[in-house]
Design an enzyme around this catalytic site. Structure first.
Site, PDB file in Angstrom:
ATOM      1  N   GLU A   1       0.809  -1.471   0.047  1.00 53.74           N
ATOM      2  CA  GLU A   1       0.154  -0.009   0.084  1.00 53.74           C
ATOM      3  C   GLU A   1       0.849   1.097   0.073  1.00 53.74           C
ATOM      4  OE1 GLU A   1      -3.792   1.397   2.420  1.00 53.74           O
ATOM      5  OE2 GLU A   1      -1.861   1.290   3.662  1.00 53.74           O
TER       6      GLU A   1
ATOM      7  N   TYR B   1      -6.241  10.795   3.540  1.00 55.51           N
ATOM      8  CA  TYR B   1      -4.747  10.903   2.648  1.00 55.51           C
ATOM      9  C   TYR B   1      -4.794  11.804   1.376  1.00 55.51           C
ATOM     10  CZ  TYR B   1      -3.723   8.207   6.785  1.00 55.51           C
ATOM     11  OH  TYR B   1      -3.486   7.631   7.901  1.00 55.51           O
TER      12      TYR B   1
ATOM     13  N   ARG C   1      -7.126   1.542  -3.326  1.00 57.48           N
ATOM     14  CA  ARG C   1      -7.933   1.746  -2.274  1.00 57.48           C
ATOM     15  C   ARG C   1      -8.446   3.309  -2.052  1.00 57.48           C
ATOM     16  NH1 ARG C   1      -6.578  -0.025   3.848  1.00 57.48           N
ATOM     17  NH2 ARG C   1      -8.115  -1.699   3.691  1.00 57.48           N
TER      18      ARG C   1
ATOM     19  N   ARG D   1     -15.014  -7.004   9.263  1.00 60.97           N
ATOM     20  CA  ARG D   1     -14.516  -7.781  10.542  1.00 60.97           C
ATOM     21  C   ARG D   1     -15.274  -9.413  10.393  1.00 60.97           C
ATOM     22  NH1 ARG D   1     -16.737  -8.284  15.314  1.00 60.97           N
ATOM     23  NH2 ARG D   1     -18.255  -6.846  15.047  1.00 60.97           N
TER      24      ARG D   1
ATOM     25  N   ARG E   1      -8.367  -7.512  11.000  1.00 58.15           N
ATOM     26  CA  ARG E   1      -8.934  -7.838  12.608  1.00 58.15           C
ATOM     27  C   ARG E   1      -8.924  -9.350  12.470  1.00 58.15           C
ATOM     28  NH1 ARG E   1     -12.849  -3.641  14.626  1.00 58.15           N
ATOM     29  NH2 ARG E   1     -13.512  -3.809  12.433  1.00 58.15           N
TER      30      ARG E   1
ATOM     31  N   ASP F   1      -4.345 -10.739  35.715  1.00 53.77           N
ATOM     32  CA  ASP F   1      -4.533  -9.446  36.772  1.00 53.77           C
ATOM     33  C   ASP F   1      -3.859 -10.007  38.170  1.00 53.77           C
ATOM     34  OD1 ASP F   1      -6.028  -8.180  34.867  1.00 53.77           O
ATOM     35  OD2 ASP F   1      -7.560  -9.219  35.121  1.00 53.77           O
TER      36      ASP F   1
HETATM   37  P1  ADP Z   1      -7.846 -12.629  34.640  1.00 54.78           P
HETATM   38  O1  ADP Z   1      -8.125 -11.646  33.771  1.00 54.78           O
HETATM   39  O2  ADP Z   1      -6.427 -12.784  35.082  1.00 54.78           O
HETATM   40  O3  ADP Z   1      -7.789 -13.882  34.301  1.00 54.78           O
HETATM   41  P2  ADP Z   1     -10.212 -12.782  36.103  1.00 54.78           P
HETATM   42  O4  ADP Z   1     -10.700 -11.846  37.356  1.00 54.78           O
HETATM   43  O5  ADP Z   1     -10.878 -12.304  34.893  1.00 54.78           O
HETATM   44  O6  ADP Z   1      -8.719 -12.551  36.162  1.00 54.78           O
HETATM   45  O7  ADP Z   1     -10.419 -14.196  36.475  1.00 54.78           O
HETATM   46  C1  ADP Z   1      -9.981 -14.697  37.752  1.00 54.78           C
HETATM   47  C2  ADP Z   1     -10.710 -15.910  38.196  1.00 54.78           C
HETATM   48  O8  ADP Z   1     -10.229 -16.628  39.366  1.00 54.78           O
HETATM   49  C3  ADP Z   1     -12.142 -15.521  38.435  1.00 54.78           C
HETATM   50  O9  ADP Z   1     -13.023 -16.355  37.654  1.00 54.78           O
HETATM   51  C4  ADP Z   1     -12.210 -16.082  40.074  1.00 54.78           C
HETATM   52  O10 ADP Z   1     -13.429 -16.603  40.432  1.00 54.78           O
HETATM   53  C5  ADP Z   1     -11.146 -17.058  40.110  1.00 54.78           C
HETATM   54  N1  ADP Z   1     -10.603 -17.319  41.522  1.00 54.78           N
HETATM   55  C6  ADP Z   1     -10.168 -16.403  42.285  1.00 54.78           C
HETATM   56  N2  ADP Z   1      -9.868 -16.906  43.526  1.00 54.78           N
HETATM   57  C7  ADP Z   1      -9.838 -18.327  43.402  1.00 54.78           C
HETATM   58  C8  ADP Z   1      -9.511 -19.568  44.081  1.00 54.78           C
HETATM   59  N3  ADP Z   1      -8.846 -19.285  45.439  1.00 54.78           N
HETATM   60  N4  ADP Z   1      -9.813 -20.685  43.679  1.00 54.78           N
HETATM   61  C9  ADP Z   1     -10.516 -20.836  42.292  1.00 54.78           C
HETATM   62  N5  ADP Z   1     -10.793 -19.766  41.632  1.00 54.78           N
HETATM   63  C10 ADP Z   1     -10.384 -18.646  42.167  1.00 54.78           C
HETATM   64 FE1  SF4 Z   2      -9.947  -8.508  17.137  1.00 59.46          FE
HETATM   65 FE2  SF4 Z   2      -7.456  -8.763  18.244  1.00 59.46          FE
HETATM   66 FE3  SF4 Z   2      -8.153  -6.402  17.171  1.00 59.46          FE
HETATM   67 FE4  SF4 Z   2      -9.458  -7.283  19.388  1.00 59.46          FE
HETATM   68  S1  SF4 Z   2      -7.460  -6.779  19.274  1.00 59.46           S
HETATM   69  S2  SF4 Z   2     -10.205  -6.333  17.623  1.00 59.46           S
HETATM   70  S3  SF4 Z   2      -9.710  -9.404  18.983  1.00 59.46           S
HETATM   71  S4  SF4 Z   2      -7.801  -8.391  15.927  1.00 59.46           S
END
Ligand code: ADP
Ligand code: SF4
Length: 692
Positions: free
Chosen positions: A102, A178, A226, A300, A323, A648
């Site tokens: 492109e 552009y 394009r 998409r 995507r 997380d």
């Molecule tokens: P991540 O995005 O890092 O995966 P989430 O908060 O989306 O984190 O998911 C964490 C999961 O862990 C949740 O579904 C929660 O219910 C589960 N969890 C937390 N503590 C426990 C534990 N002691 N035993 C089993 N599962 C757990």
């Molecule tokens: Fe799709 Fe991945 Fe872009 Fe999210 S990051 S819109 S899942 S291609």
């Protein structure tokens, strides 16, 4: 293969070249510049390997007067740039796909911050984009006839270099603000010479770019145009139904391929929260009725039925994907092999485009290997075999836990995933029920579907694990993926944390996820600034609550400017009748009223509120990890070799980070250090060898 899908695998003649099938990876921003030639070659080669019949670069600047820095862009300014693109062509050709480039001149939509060349434009009017600030930048020059000749010559010279690099299809870009597009739109093109005025005159510049490109490439390459059609389609014209019809009809037979799209990133690359699959069709559907050249467009597309319908109904000849191919480079092969249920479908979150706005190589929520093909050596479908007979225990079945378990299981480890809730999915259990976010459920669905097919995986829901359980379970590696919690923390100013607002009537998203319903009037106070605060405000309002939204930022859901969602979030809040207070710090809440203060002037504002939902700081749920740490000797005597936090629970972030963290964990098992996977020169590479 399902015989219904065979049409998708028919070859398509594009000028002098033949695409082996109808899967066409259109140009898209990948954040990969001349500093990352191997990163982008591996990224594109992987798509060709996955079955995409044509694989295209993102925008490649033809001259230093098209300089988008600090946003990442590629270039083909002189012979020194040929070799880095040749690497991509080689990687694409290795799998039998066509390589397309492109070529791009940004005109008055780039600021030339590095080259300091006054930007080029038809009439001196800068392009007003939502994502680029203009103040303090150089205003564009009005191109004279010599400037026009120069830009056309630069395109032709870049096209010749593209042939030498090995490309099969060379683009002219007349879209998205552009330069070519600026000539087409009468508001930007107010010229009185042969390049302005009538539609015929306004197409002259683009026509000359096409002709010069064809002269440059001869019969070696196809020439593609394009073009954005959204604005053109929206305006009346004397002779035709719309200006878009007139523009297309004037150039109908000139390019070998029409690549048709929308005008601005928020509509062209619309988030699933606000745009369905195939949303471009009402704007681009007429093009095939006006030309006998093949037409490619996007939307998409992840469903093969939708793709077939686009072909059968005569909307498109080639199924464009940006995507869908980032999320699953092997999408075409999976359809060809009758494995549609294994497609890792894009969720439309637009983290990929946010990577470009951030100035870094592309990241994808669904596909942690995107952009890591060369840097870490990750392949989306292949894994190193397990390095031992060790068993892996994953505590927590959210995005990080599911991804870690899936990668480990694919490597051949025996994996157990324990989740305390009745359903897997972690934060997605609640968040996918919020307005517009159901498509995000694909993150959990894809992984659970795959895990449930595997004989070396045990999934246990309703299984909260504590220290004693883990010590007794006889697994050698433990991943703690227990997620994060939303706090009631407030800030006293832009920088200084104030402590938690622990009063009756104060809620966090976790409380709402647990089923609590705040009493109205409700203030949603958002300094997370991503999607959740806005989505919660919308949902509470839909549920009948009287809702006000406040944020210290300048916009609602301020960070979603990066994901193209922000304009539509403001519209959704407005439609829902939710008042939006920006630059607002929450200072006091007494159960009946909140006091907000302007973050700059300190001006107070009192609003009635029975409840406050704070969407702000998240902190890891890491108590279990630390409890295990304190039992090191017991762990060792139980044969546990490692306990690690992931997702997380390690560092709270967006879904994309949780999935990447889980993936890294699975890939790194039995390695001494996760950083071993990084190449010596991980991000900025040395140029790849001599000029061709
Ligand atoms: P991540 O995005 O890092 O995966 P989430 O908060 O989306 O984190 O998911 C964490 C999961 O862990 C949740 O579904 C929660 O219910 C589960 N969890 C937390 N503590 C426990 C534990 N002691 N035993 C089993 N599962 C757990
Ligand atoms: Fe799709 Fe991945 Fe872009 Fe999210 S990051 S819109 S899942 S291609």
């Amino acid at each position: 293969m399902n015989p219904h899908y065979e049409v998708l695998f028919e070859p398509v003649q594009i000028g002098p070249v033949v695409a082996p099938n109808r899967f066409y990876q259109v140009p898209h921003a990948s954040g990969m510049t001349e500093a990352n030639p191997r990163v982008r070659a591996a990224f594109r080669g992987t798509k060709a390997e996955g079955g995409w019949g044509v694989v295209t670069t993102g925008a490649v600047s033809t001259h230093p007067s098209s300089d988008d820095s600090p946003l990442p862009f590629a270039r083909l300014w002189d012979d020194n740039d040929v070799r880095s693109h040749a690497l991509s062509c080689e990687a694409i050709h290795e799998h039998g796909a066509l390589a397309a480039i492109e070529l791009w001149h940004g005109g008055a939509a780039v600021m030339n911050r590095s080259s300091r060349i006054a930007p080029y434009s038809p009439s001196g009017i800068p392009w007003m984009a939502t994502h680029v600030g203009f103040m303090g930048n150089l205003r564009p020059r009005i191109m004279d006839s010599g400037d026009i000749r120069d830009v056309i010559r630069w395109q032709a010279e870049a096209a010749q270099r593209a042939v030498r690099a090995g490309f099969d299809i060379v683009y002219i870009y007349a879209g998205m603000g552009y330069l070519g597009y600026e000539f087409l739109l009468e508001e930007y093109n107010q010229r009185t010479d042969a390049y302005g005025g009538s539609v015929e005159n306004r197409t002259r510049f683009v026509r000359e770019l096409i002709e010069a490109t064809r002269d440059a490439v001869g019969d070696k390459c196809a020439v593609a145009l394009r073009i954005s059609l959204e604005e053109l389609r929206a305006r009346p014209s004397d002779n035709y139904e719309t200006a878009a019809h007139e523009v297309v009809s004037l150039m109908a037979g000139l390019p070998d391929l029409w690549d048709v799209k929308m005008d601005s990133s928020p509509t062209d690359c619309g988030a699933s929260r606000f745009r369905e699959e195939g949303a471009h069709e009402p704007v681009i559907d007429f093009v095939k009725t006006m030309t006998d050249k093949p037409v490619v467009g996007v939307g998409r597309f992840t469903s093969p039925d939708t793709m077939v319908s686009q072909i059968r109904r005569g909307v498109l000849d080639l199924i464009g994907g940006a995507r869908p191919g980032i999320a699953d480079p092997f999408l075409p092969n999976k359809i060809r092999e009758g494995r549609e249920d294994e497609i890792r479908e894009c969720i439309g979150c637009n983290i990929c485009i946010s990577s470009w706005h951030d100035g870094v190589p592309v990241r994808c929520t669904q596909n942690a290997t995107a952009g890591e093909e060369w840097r870490r050596g990750w392949h989306p479908e292949r894994y190193d075999p397990a390095g031992s007979e060790d068993r892996i225990l994953v505590v927590g079945g959210g995005p990080a836990g599911l991804e870690a378990g899936l990668v480990a299981a694919r490597r051949g480890y025996h994996v157990t995933i324990a989740e305390q809730a009745p359903e897997f999915g972690g934060r997605l259990r609640y968040e996918t029920a919020l307005p517009g976010l159901s498509t995000w459920g694909r993150v959990a669905d894809y992984r659970l579907h795959a895990l449930r097919q595997m004989g070396n995986v045990d999934l246990y829901a309703e299984s909260e694990l504590g220290v004693e359980d883990i010590v007794g379970l006889e697994h050698q590696h433990v991943a703690i993926a227990t997620g994060a919690r939303w706090t009631r923390m407030l800030y006293s100013s832009l920088e200084i944390p104030l402590g938690e607002l622990d009063a009756a009537g104060v809620y966090t998203p976790d409380d709402l996820a647990a089923g609590e319903m705040p009493e109205g009037p409700i203030l949603v106070y958002d300094f997370d600034n991503y999607y959740l605060g806005g989505a919660i405000a919308e949902q509470l309002s839909r549920a009948g609550g009287e809702v006000v939204y406040a944020t210290p930022a300048g916009h609602a859901s301020a960070w979603t400017i990066m994901t193209n969602e922000q304009p539509f979030i403001h519209q959704a809040l407005h439609q829902q009748g939710i008042a939006v207070h920006t630059q607002a710090l929450l200072k006091e809440f007494n159960g009946e009223e909140v006091r907000l203060e302007n973050i700059f002037t300190g001006e107070p504002q009192l609003l009635a509120a029975q409840s406050v939902v704070i969407v702000g700081l998240r902190l890891p749920n890491d108590a279990l990890f630390h409890a295990l740490e304190a039992r090191a000797e017991d762990l060792a005597s139980a044969g546990i070799k490692s306990v690690q936090r992931i997702g997380d629970c390690l560092a709270a972030g967006a879904l994309v980070h949780a999935v990447h963290s889980g993936h890294l964990y699975g890939r790194s098992l039995d390695e001494e250090s996760e950083t071993l996977y990084l190449r010596d020169a991980p991000i900025v590479e040395t140029p790849p060898g001599p000029v061709l």
